[in-house]
Design a protein around this motif. Structure first.
Motif, PDB file in Angstrom:
ATOM      1  N   THR A   3       0.827  -1.203   0.000  1.00  0.00           N
ATOM      2  CA  THR A   3       0.000   0.000   0.000  1.00  0.00           C
ATOM      3  C   THR A   3       0.859   1.250   0.000  1.00  0.00           C
ATOM      4  N   ARG A  30      -1.483  -0.691  -4.307  1.00  0.00           N
ATOM      5  CA  ARG A  30      -2.732  -0.078  -3.846  1.00  0.00           C
ATOM      6  C   ARG A  30      -2.420   1.346  -3.418  1.00  0.00           C
ATOM      7  N   ASP A  67      -7.471   3.745  -4.858  1.00  0.00           N
ATOM      8  CA  ASP A  67      -8.250   2.653  -4.272  1.00  0.00           C
ATOM      9  C   ASP A  67      -9.103   3.098  -3.099  1.00  0.00           C
ATOM     10  N   ASP A  68      -8.629   4.084  -2.344  1.00  0.00           N
ATOM     11  CA  ASP A  68      -9.385   4.551  -1.182  1.00  0.00           C
ATOM     12  C   ASP A  68      -9.017   5.994  -0.883  1.00  0.00           C
TER      13      ASP A  68
END
Length: 129
Positions: A3, A30, A67-68
């Motif tokens: 990440t 990510r 992704d977020d």
């Protein structure tokens, strides 16, 4: 899964924003993005964002490389955000070079060069003219 985490105001979205997000994602699998609150943005940039937080978050979340998205409330909470999102890499523009080196005990810290000649401030000034 590796990440990558980054942060920004992302006001008046432009190609410089896209490039830093693309390059950030290339460092992992990510990408999670902290979008600064209106108050934090005003503190950092000495001006209130053109677009409110919820709209800036929606724009960033809609990008295919993201992704977020989460709310960044404080520069001092970077350590907390890295831990909360289990980030292996922290990416920020090189105008912050050295500022976040203390986070290297948690993750890799990468300062990416900004896109030359492109900035939100310059874009806003151009629109005003």
């Amino acid at each position: 899964m590796k990440t990558v985490i980054t942060f920004g105001t992302f006001d008046v979205l432009h190609v410089g924003h896209l490039r830093i997000l693309e390059r950030a994602l290339a460092l992992g699998d990510r990408l999670v993005v902290g979008v600064s609150t209106d108050e934090l943005s005003a503190e950092k940039k000495q001006r209130t964002p053109i677009y409110p937080l919820h709209e800036r978050m929606r724009l960033i979340k809609a990008l295919r490389m993201v992704d977020d998205v989460f709310v960044e409330e404080s520069l001092e909470r970077k350590r907390d955000y890295i831990l909360e999102h289990s980030a292996a890499v922290f990416v920020i523009g090189d105008d912050w070079a050295g500022k976040f080196d203390a986070l290297r005990d948690l993750c890799e810290v990468v300062y990416l060069p900004r896109t030359p000649g492109i900035s939100t401030t310059a874009t806003i000034e151009k629109i005003r003219d």
